[in-house]
Design an enzyme around this catalytic site. Structure first.
Site, PDB file in Angstrom:
ATOM      1  N   ARG A 152      14.520  -1.757   2.852  1.00 48.04           N
ATOM      2  CA  ARG A 152      14.466  -2.506   4.115  1.00 48.04           C
ATOM      3  C   ARG A 152      15.427  -3.687   4.079  1.00 48.04           C
ATOM      4  O   ARG A 152      15.840  -4.110   2.994  1.00 48.04           O
ATOM      5  CB  ARG A 152      13.027  -3.040   4.291  1.00 48.04           C
TER       6      ARG A 152
ATOM      7  N   LYS B 124       1.260   6.437   1.256  1.00 43.55           N
ATOM      8  CA  LYS B 124       0.879   5.189   1.935  1.00 43.55           C
ATOM      9  C   LYS B 124      -0.637   5.154   2.028  1.00 43.55           C
ATOM     10  O   LYS B 124      -1.240   6.016   2.683  1.00 43.55           O
ATOM     11  CB  LYS B 124       1.498   5.139   3.334  1.00 43.55           C
TER      12      LYS B 124
ATOM     13  N   ARG C  54       0.835  -1.203   0.000  1.00 39.92           N
ATOM     14  CA  ARG C  54       0.000   0.000   0.000  1.00 39.92           C
ATOM     15  C   ARG C  54       0.870   1.254   0.000  1.00 39.92           C
ATOM     16  O   ARG C  54       0.529   2.253   0.633  1.00 39.92           O
ATOM     17  CB  ARG C  54      -0.944   0.014   1.194  1.00 39.92           C
TER      18      ARG C  54
ATOM     19  N   ASP D  50      11.185  -6.743   7.658  1.00 34.19           N
ATOM     20  CA  ASP D  50      10.663  -5.901   6.568  1.00 34.19           C
ATOM     21  C   ASP D  50      10.349  -4.490   7.063  1.00 34.19           C
ATOM     22  O   ASP D  50      10.009  -3.625   6.265  1.00 34.19           O
ATOM     23  CB  ASP D  50       9.407  -6.527   5.945  1.00 34.19           C
ATOM     24  N   ASN D  51      10.492  -4.261   8.365  1.00 35.06           N
ATOM     25  CA  ASN D  51      10.287  -2.907   8.895  1.00 35.06           C
ATOM     26  C   ASN D  51      11.601  -2.285   9.352  1.00 35.06           C
ATOM     27  O   ASN D  51      11.600  -1.284  10.067  1.00 35.06           O
ATOM     28  CB  ASN D  51       9.300  -2.936  10.066  1.00 35.06           C
TER      29      ASN D  51
HETATM   30  P1  AMP Z   1       3.184  -4.053   8.184  1.00 38.85           P
HETATM   31  O1  AMP Z   1       2.664  -5.026   9.180  1.00 38.85           O
HETATM   32  O2  AMP Z   1       2.400  -2.774   8.125  1.00 38.85           O
HETATM   33  O3  AMP Z   1       4.636  -3.822   8.285  1.00 38.85           O
HETATM   34  O4  AMP Z   1       2.919  -4.708   6.750  1.00 38.85           O
HETATM   35  C1  AMP Z   1       3.404  -5.977   6.372  1.00 38.85           C
HETATM   36  C2  AMP Z   1       3.090  -6.199   4.929  1.00 38.85           C
HETATM   37  O5  AMP Z   1       1.681  -6.143   4.701  1.00 38.85           O
HETATM   38  C3  AMP Z   1       3.680  -5.202   3.960  1.00 38.85           C
HETATM   39  O6  AMP Z   1       3.993  -5.889   2.771  1.00 38.85           O
HETATM   40  C4  AMP Z   1       2.555  -4.224   3.742  1.00 38.85           C
HETATM   41  O7  AMP Z   1       2.661  -3.544   2.517  1.00 38.85           O
HETATM   42  C5  AMP Z   1       1.374  -5.146   3.748  1.00 38.85           C
HETATM   43  N1  AMP Z   1       0.125  -4.492   4.144  1.00 38.85           N
HETATM   44  C6  AMP Z   1      -0.225  -4.081   5.399  1.00 38.85           C
HETATM   45  N2  AMP Z   1      -1.450  -3.535   5.379  1.00 38.85           N
HETATM   46  C7  AMP Z   1      -1.886  -3.587   4.098  1.00 38.85           C
HETATM   47  C8  AMP Z   1      -3.087  -3.177   3.432  1.00 38.85           C
HETATM   48  N3  AMP Z   1      -4.100  -2.619   4.082  1.00 38.85           N
HETATM   49  N4  AMP Z   1      -3.172  -3.404   2.111  1.00 38.85           N
HETATM   50  C9  AMP Z   1      -2.160  -3.974   1.435  1.00 38.85           C
HETATM   51  N5  AMP Z   1      -1.023  -4.381   1.992  1.00 38.85           N
HETATM   52  C10 AMP Z   1      -0.884  -4.197   3.309  1.00 38.85           C
HETATM   53 MG    MG Z   2       5.796  -2.706   7.256  1.00 41.78          MG
END
Ligand code: AMP
Ligand code: MG
Length: 486
Positions: A180, A110, A91, A249-250
């Site tokens: 990342r 985002k 996103r 990944d963060n």
């Molecule tokens: P996060 O937990 O936010 O670090 O996200 C982990 C993964 O999930 C990353 O690849 C994000 O891009 C994806 N992601 C999290 N929320 C969404 C969403 N609402 N739509 C699409 N991808 C998402």
């Molecule tokens: Mg993330």
């Protein structure tokens, strides 16, 4: 078009986009309809060469209406210690570059819709989490902690399903790069060594030029990233910041605080504080963060091993993490205590204090701020600090050692106080402060976001009109719970 924002002409040749596929893909946005401004960061805009007052053109752009196709990147990673496979910008779209004093900064939306990496996600971000990300990015910058920045939030009436139905927003993030650890893990996992080499060369060329001429550039890169990560962990610990989701990944390859989700600044100090409701095992609890930072560097190291080859050298690089972290942490707490010189038993004094704060559930930020007013001749300020600690006798015993330590280096009150007030913030983004801004914005008063931001971008200053934001959090703050849902 603004002269500083030649996005379409910059796109093909500059920055990460220059790597091309399979690193990135051009992906159109799904613009928010009828977008409205929630906030525009005039200060950051100025640095980027943008106007202090945003125009309608910017509202359109930052809601995803573009004349060109932005890009997304692919990455993988370890989530909660387990290999999670391919993730990627699900996103997030990079819409172009802007210069910060000549240093190119990626401008990323985002929440501007689905991408090939959205998996089950909807590509959206909700207003609540966008405000939290915006405020915390700027709060960290105000504290002097490396971070991605936030330029703006636009809102819309588009409903988005999370635990309840919320509304969509887009937060515009700014950083030299959003690469990342997971980007490296992705190509390493698939054995795509040419792409791994290409990515490594690109990151070194743009961000770690000092590594180019090293005998093993990938090893030099890893060593540099380890140092930055260890230093970042020390800075987080020193302000009581918990990230909440330290998945690989963060983790930023630049050592920036990245991806603000279920983060939290501690109110009451607790070694085992878990800010993320979804982190049932406490993997990312406050006291675990430094170790997890090291573990994540290990994952990056494994990904780079095909380029480093020598496993012994890799282990040695990872062994470098601990001393950098410990040195930075001790130095940060020395500064918090106003100790200008080093003494062999400083770690004991610091450790005793942290145990005291932990056992007494003392407010971390308020304690250090109050301590910054201590005077050698009077006990008035000391009494005020003592009021924050339940076990008064234990505090006084520690304070006696502290006074002895200050006397040892002939500490001058006014000099020490001034120095301490520059490192012990009066204001941090407590969860309830973010919540105040969120509730106000949801009720149609987005200006509260700006008020909170103004205080947090100068967190070491006095803001008499917002004295209460530096006080004990209100009772309802205890009931706030933050999860991965964003
Ligand atoms: P996060 O937990 O936010 O670090 O996200 C982990 C993964 O999930 C990353 O690849 C994000 O891009 C994806 N992601 C999290 N929320 C969404 C969403 N609402 N739509 C699409 N991808 C998402
Ligand atoms: Mg993330």
């Amino acid at each position: 078009m603004n002269a500083h924002f030649e996005i379409s002409s910059l796109l093909p040749t500059h920055g990460f986009a220059g790597l091309g596929p399979p690193h990135i893909e051009l992906v159109p946005t799904e613009p928010l309809s009828n977008p409205y401004w929630l906030t525009w960061n005039a200060r950051l805009a100025g640095v980027l060469g943008l106007p202090a007052q945003p125009t309608d053109m910017w509202l359109q752009r930052l809601s995803g209406q573009l004349e060109h196709t932005p890009w997304c990147s692919v990455y993988s990673g370890h989530q909660f210690g387990v290999w999670a496979g391919q993730l990627g910008d699900g996103r997030a779209h990079v819409i172009g570059l802007l210069g910060d004093h000549g240093v190119p900064q990626e401008i990323q939306l985002k929440g501007a819709g689905k991408t090939p990496f959205s998996r089950m996600g909807d590509g959206r971000a909700v207003l609540r989490s966008s405000i939290r990300e915006y405020l915390c990015s700027e709060a960290m910058a105000g504290l002097g902690i490396p971070t991605t920045r936030a330029l703006a939030i636009v809102g819309s009436a588009l409903p988005v399903r999370r635990e309840t139905i919320e509304t969509a927003a887009i937060v515009t993030r700014v950083a030299p790069s959003f690469i990342r650890f997971g980007h490296f893990e992705h190509f390493a996992h698939h054995g795509h060594s040419a792409e791994l080499q290409h990515l490594t060369d690109d990151v070194i060329a743009h961000f770690y030029p000092e590594c180019v001429d090293q005998p093993v550039p990938a090893l030099a890169l890893l060593t540099a990233v380890i140092r930055r990560t260890a230093a970042l962990m020390a800075q987080w610990q020193a302000v009581g910041f918990c990230h909440g989701v330290m998945n690989t990944d963060n983790m930023s390859i630049l050592g920036l605080t990245l991806d603000y989700g279920p983060f939290g600044f501690m109110d009451q100090f607790d070694f085992h504080h878990i800010c993320n409701h979804s982190d049932t095992q406490g993997r990312y609890a406050y006291a675990q963060q430094p170790r997890i930072g090291w573990w994540n560097c290990g994952a990056l190291g494994s990904a780079l091993l095909p380029l480093i080859v020598d496993e012994g050298a890799l282990r040695e690089a990872l062994d470098g993490y601990e001393p950098v972290f410990q040195g930075a942490l001790t130095s940060a707490f020395r500064s918090k205590l106003g100790l200008a010189r080093e003494r062999g038993d400083d770690d004991v004094l610091i450790g005793r204090l942290l145990t005291l704060l932990h056992q007494n559930h003392t407010d971390f930020t308020r304690f250090f701020r109050a301590l910054s007013h201590l005077e050698s001749k009077t006990t008035e300020a000391e009494a005020k600090v003592g009021d924050l600690v339940i076990d008064r006798a234990a505090f006084e015993s520690w304070a006696a050692s502290y006074r002895e330590r200050l006397a040892w280096e002939s500490s001058i009150d006014s000099v020490r106080q001034q120095a301490m007030l520059r490192v012990n913030p009066k204001y941090v983004l407590r969860n309830y402060l973010a919540e105040i801004a969120i509730r106000a914005a949801q009720a149609g008063n987005p200006e509260v976001i700006d008020a909170v931001q103004r205080v947090l971008e100068a967190p070491f200053d006095e803001h008499p009109e917002h004295e209460s934001w530096a006080g004990t959090p209100p009772g309802w703050a205890d009931a706030l719970s933050v999860s991965c849902s964003s």
